[in-house]
Design a protein around this motif. Structure first.
Motif, short mmCIF file in Angstrom:
data_model
loop_
_atom_site.label_atom_id
_atom_site.label_comp_id
_atom_site.label_asym_id
_atom_site.label_seq_id
_atom_site.Cartn_x
_atom_site.Cartn_y
_atom_site.Cartn_z
N SER A 7 1.19 -1.13 0.21
CA SER A 7 0.15 0.53 -0.17
C SER A 7 0.64 0.93 -0.18
O SER A 7 1.92 1.19 0.69
CB SER A 7 -0.90 -0.12 1.11
N LEU A 9 0.18 4.09 0.80
CA LEU A 9 0.00 4.55 1.74
C LEU A 9 0.95 5.12 2.53
O LEU A 9 0.77 6.17 3.15
CB LEU A 9 -1.63 4.54 2.50
N SER A 10 1.79 4.13 3.00
CA SER A 10 3.65 4.74 3.31
C SER A 10 3.99 4.82 2.10
O SER A 10 5.62 4.59 3.30
CB SER A 10 3.00 3.46 4.66
N HIS A 32 -0.96 -0.95 -4.39
CA HIS A 32 -2.62 -1.36 -3.63
C HIS A 32 -2.58 0.55 -2.86
O HIS A 32 -1.60 1.00 -2.29
CB HIS A 32 -2.65 -1.67 -1.84
N HIS A 65 -8.77 1.29 -3.75
CA HIS A 65 -9.37 0.58 -2.63
C HIS A 65 -10.34 2.46 -2.24
O HIS A 65 -9.41 2.91 -1.76
CB HIS A 65 -8.96 0.18 -1.10
N MET A 67 -12.49 5.02 0.14
CA MET A 67 -13.02 5.00 1.04
C MET A 67 -13.46 6.11 0.80
O MET A 67 -12.69 7.40 1.67
CB MET A 67 -11.59 5.01 1.89
N MET A 138 -11.25 -5.72 5.67
CA MET A 138 -10.89 -4.99 6.79
C MET A 138 -10.50 -5.52 7.61
O MET A 138 -10.79 -6.10 8.87
CB MET A 138 -11.10 -3.22 6.71
N VAL A 140 -8.14 -3.90 9.84
CA VAL A 140 -8.48 -2.57 10.71
C VAL A 140 -9.28 -1.78 10.60
O VAL A 140 -10.12 -1.90 9.42
CB VAL A 140 -6.65 -1.30 11.08
N PHE A 144 -6.44 4.36 8.43
CA PHE A 144 -4.79 4.72 8.86
C PHE A 144 -4.09 3.58 8.20
O PHE A 144 -4.63 2.55 8.54
CB PHE A 144 -5.13 5.69 10.26
N GLY A 146 -0.27 1.35 10.16
CA GLY A 146 0.23 1.62 11.48
C GLY A 146 -1.04 0.89 12.39
O GLY A 146 0.22 1.38 12.36
N GLN A 147 -1.55 0.65 12.29
CA GLN A 147 -2.55 -0.06 13.26
C GLN A 147 -2.25 -1.68 13.46
O GLN A 147 -2.30 -1.68 12.15
CB GLN A 147 -3.84 0.20 12.71
N ASP A 176 -6.61 -6.03 4.47
CA ASP A 176 -6.25 -4.82 4.05
C ASP A 176 -5.44 -4.60 6.14
O ASP A 176 -6.90 -4.48 6.46
CB ASP A 176 -7.02 -4.41 3.13
N GLY A 177 -4.81 -4.22 6.53
CA GLY A 177 -4.48 -3.67 7.86
C GLY A 177 -4.06 -4.69 8.60
O GLY A 177 -4.01 -5.83 8.84
N VAL A 179 -0.87 -5.84 7.58
CA VAL A 179 -0.53 -6.80 7.45
C VAL A 179 0.73 -7.44 7.67
O VAL A 179 1.31 -6.54 7.08
CB VAL A 179 -0.82 -8.15 6.82
N VAL A 196 -2.54 -7.09 1.62
CA VAL A 196 -2.22 -5.37 1.44
C VAL A 196 -1.05 -5.46 2.78
O VAL A 196 -1.45 -5.67 3.87
CB VAL A 196 -3.30 -4.76 1.70
N SER A 199 2.87 -0.26 5.82
CA SER A 199 3.60 -0.24 7.01
C SER A 199 4.88 -1.27 6.77
O SER A 199 5.21 -0.33 7.06
CB SER A 199 3.31 0.51 8.09
C1 DX5 Z 1 -6.33 1.23 5.59
C2 DX5 Z 1 -6.08 1.10 4.66
C3 DX5 Z 1 -5.10 -0.17 4.22
C4 DX5 Z 1 -3.50 0.60 5.11
C5 DX5 Z 1 -2.37 -0.19 5.75
O1 DX5 Z 1 -7.20 2.21 5.33
O2 DX5 Z 1 -6.64 0.54 3.92
O3 DX5 Z 1 -4.38 -0.31 3.08
O4 DX5 Z 1 -2.29 0.88 4.46
O5 DX5 Z 1 -1.46 -0.38 5.77
P1 DX5 Z 1 -0.88 -0.74 6.88
O6 DX5 Z 1 -0.30 -1.93 6.01
O7 DX5 Z 1 0.36 -0.46 7.81
O8 DX5 Z 1 -1.76 -1.49 8.12
#
Ligand code: DX5
Ligand code: ZN
Length: 216
Positions: A7, A9-10, A32, A65, A67, A138, A140, A144, A146-147, A176-177, A179, A196, A199
């Motif tokens: 992902s 996002l990181s 992702h 994805h 959201m 999901m 998490v 966000f 890093g959860q 996703d979340g 992993v 997915v 972090s």
């Molecule tokens: C959270 C995102 C995830 C996120 C996962 O809302 O959908 O794709 O980037 O991040 P990690 O792997 O750090 O939990």
């Protein structure tokens, strides 16, 4: 055996091309892309122009994805921007609009999927399973990176995999979340096809080795 979808996002957003090329170099399967609108989730990330830009610098599949609230309004733009998969949350709109969004994605030749938040039961996916190329669970609360991984989502993964094996065996189950190199095992045991990792991938000191661990 699973596929890994790092992902972005990181990733380092000032060096996205470098980080995307690095995913391929390290053996990653899918990119992702987390799109957040500040309404469906309490965070804002990236949107259509970034997907367009990423399309130009990678041949890897882009797994977008969404959201976002009422994604039916935007799915066609994400497909045209270059997405290979567009996934939408079942909680983000009324069922008829979710079905319409899946049809719009397919009509443009793109793969489509649904996403379930942690509190959403597996049963909420049933009306869409035959229309999906991917079902994302999901592990998490979305919003966000890093959860902490929610292992109690694993029965949901197993249930969805079982239903899909019966009615739509080509549909992928994605998790996703949270992993990482440890939590990936239970995801695979419960039938996840695509994992997915945000972090954990970007923090790994040896990303190629991390990719192999997830894929194993
Ligand atoms: C959270 C995102 C995830 C996120 C996962 O809302 O959908 O794709 O980037 O991040 P990690 O792997 O750090 O939990
Ligand atoms: Zn995501």
């Amino acid at each position: 055996m699973a596929q890994i979808a790092p992902s972005i996002l990181s990733a380092d957003f000032a060096n996205l091309q470098r980080d995307i090329e690095d995913i391929r170099a390290n053996g990653g399967d899918i990119v992702h892309v987390d799109v957040m609108d500040g309404i469906f989730v309490p965070n804002i990330s990236i949107g259509i122009p970034v997907v367009q830009a990423l399309r130009k610098v990678t041949d890897l599949p882009l797994d977008v994805h969404l959201m976002i609230d009422r994604p039916v309004r935007y799915v066609e733009e994400f497909v045209k921007a270059g997405a290979d998969y567009v996934t939408i949350h079942v909680e983000a709109d009324q069922p008829q609009n979710t079905l319409e969004a899946l049809d719009k994605i397919h009509a443009l030749g793109c793969k489509a999927g649904i996403v379930l938040k942690p509190k959403t039961p597996a049963e909420a996916a049933i009306p869409y399973l035959e229309k999906c190329d991917m079902v994302l669970v999901m592990t998490v609360e979305p919003g966000f990176g890093g959860q902490k991984f929610m292992a109690d989502m694993m029965p949901k993964v197993a249930q969805l995999k079982q239903w899909l094996t019966d009615i739509n065996p080509d549909c992928l189950v994605e998790v996703d979340g949270g992993v990482d190199a440890n939590t990936c095992a239970v995801c695979k045991e419960n039938g996840a096809d695509v994992l997915v990792a945000g972090s954990a991938y970007f923090k790994a000191t040896d990303r190629a080795a991390f990719v192999k661990t997830i894929q194993a």
